[in-house]
Design a protein around this motif. Structure first.
Motif, PDB file in Angstrom:
ATOM      1  N   LEU A  29     -46.611 -71.980  79.000  1.00  0.00           N
ATOM      2  CA  LEU A  29     -45.903 -72.685  77.940  1.00  0.00           C
ATOM      3  C   LEU A  29     -44.443 -72.262  77.885  1.00  0.00           C
ATOM      4  N   ALA A  32     -42.494 -74.173  80.394  1.00  0.00           N
ATOM      5  CA  ALA A  32     -42.186 -75.511  79.891  1.00  0.00           C
ATOM      6  C   ALA A  32     -41.051 -75.452  78.870  1.00  0.00           C
ATOM      7  N   LEU A  33     -41.083 -74.444  78.001  1.00  0.00           N
ATOM      8  CA  LEU A  33     -40.019 -74.263  77.015  1.00  0.00           C
ATOM      9  C   LEU A  33     -38.666 -74.115  77.696  1.00  0.00           C
ATOM     10  N   GLU A  36     -36.730 -77.270  78.504  1.00  0.00           N
ATOM     11  CA  GLU A  36     -36.206 -78.119  77.436  1.00  0.00           C
ATOM     12  C   GLU A  36     -34.742 -77.779  77.155  1.00  0.00           C
ATOM     13  N   LEU A 109     -43.812 -75.872  69.296  1.00  0.00           N
ATOM     14  CA  LEU A 109     -44.570 -75.150  70.312  1.00  0.00           C
ATOM     15  C   LEU A 109     -45.934 -74.787  69.741  1.00  0.00           C
ATOM     16  N   LEU A 159     -44.759 -79.299  72.592  1.00  0.00           N
ATOM     17  CA  LEU A 159     -45.284 -78.663  73.795  1.00  0.00           C
ATOM     18  C   LEU A 159     -46.518 -77.866  73.392  1.00  0.00           C
ATOM     19  N   SER A 185     -47.202 -82.012  81.556  1.00  0.00           N
ATOM     20  CA  SER A 185     -45.950 -81.622  82.219  1.00  0.00           C
ATOM     21  C   SER A 185     -46.117 -80.444  83.169  1.00  0.00           C
ATOM     22  N   VAL A 220     -50.036 -77.923  80.156  1.00  0.00           N
ATOM     23  CA  VAL A 220     -49.104 -78.084  79.049  1.00  0.00           C
ATOM     24  C   VAL A 220     -48.946 -79.580  78.786  1.00  0.00           C
ATOM     25  N   ARG A 222     -46.856 -82.417  76.986  1.00  0.00           N
ATOM     26  CA  ARG A 222     -45.535 -82.678  76.407  1.00  0.00           C
ATOM     27  C   ARG A 222     -45.579 -84.043  75.734  1.00  0.00           C
ATOM     28  N   GLU A 224     -43.479 -86.677  73.052  1.00  0.00           N
ATOM     29  CA  GLU A 224     -42.175 -86.957  72.438  1.00  0.00           C
ATOM     30  C   GLU A 224     -42.298 -88.051  71.384  1.00  0.00           C
TER      31      GLU A 224
END
Length: 226
Positions: A29, A32-33, A36, A109, A159, A185, A220, A222, A224
């Motif tokens: 995670l 993935a963060l 961003e 998150l 996420l 993702s 993960v 994602r 939006e």
């Protein structure tokens, strides 16, 4: 994204007894963060913060971070790690988003409890509440899916990491139904950990784990709010 190896390259942390220590799902995670667009003024909410690992990383990237957890020791641990890393993080004791319903965020998150658990492993009891997610692993995951739109700004992103054992397809569908555009993702396969190994017979009886399977997939999601 193709399968990838994730190393524990995050901040060094103190973890009090009974608090979920950062593991492979944390680092996945966090990867993935890191992809961003986080910067000064980015409002970040970390749900189920545990040690505060993700909250600290988001603050290091410049985000204005709020972290919540239902466990008192997790709240204390996250506050301690914020102090040790000299980061201003608002940490509150809360069940999911109940303490922050009046606010909205650019990034949410979540590393929720997602391990399928027999009836004896009821979520919310002792340290196991950090990983036990009910019979199908989705008792908290589904609540996060339902509640995410209420705390996401337009253009905001959720996420969330969880195991392939609790059906990523169901997560994508639920998020779509509440108006979010969701994809997988990141994904990685890891060896079964001690908790899953202790439940392999039960998992196979429920057809959540194939015979002779010795790994699980982490994903993960994602999502939006467009």
């Amino acid at each position: 994204m193709a399968d990838e190896l994730v190393e524990s390259s995050g901040p060094l942390l103190v973890t009090l007894p009974g608090v979920y220590a950062p593991q492979c799902d944390t680092w996945l995670l966090m990867a993935a963060l890191d992809r961003e667009n986080i910067g000064p003024g980015t409002a970040v909410l970390d749900i189920g913060t545990g040690s505060g690992a993700l909250a600290v990383r988001a603050a290091q990237l410049g985000g204005e971070v709020t972290a919540v957890d239902i466990a008192r020791r997790a709240v204390a641990t996250a506050r301690l790690n914020a102090i040790l890393h000299r980061r201003r993080i608002t940490v509150r004791r809360s069940d999911l988003t109940s303490a922050v319903r009046a606010h909205s965020y650019d990034l949410v998150l979540c590393n929720p409890p997602y391990v399928p658990a027999p009836a004896a492993g009821v979520p919310g009891h002792g340290a196991s509440r950090a990983w036990d997610g009910g019979a199908d692993g989705r008792s908290v995951v589904d609540r996060v899916c339902a509640g995410a739109p209420a705390v996401l700004r337009r253009g905001g992103v959720l996420l969330m990491v969880h195991s392939g054992l609790c059906d990523p397809g169901a997560t994508l569908k639920r998020l779509g139904l509440v108006g979010l555009e969701a994809t997988v993702s990141h994904r990685v396969r890891i060896p079964l950990g001690p908790v899953l190994l202790s439940r392999t017979r039960w998992l196979r009886e429920r057809h959540l784990l194939e015979n002779e399977e010795t790994t699980e997939e982490l994903v993960v999601i994602r999502a939006e709010r467009t």
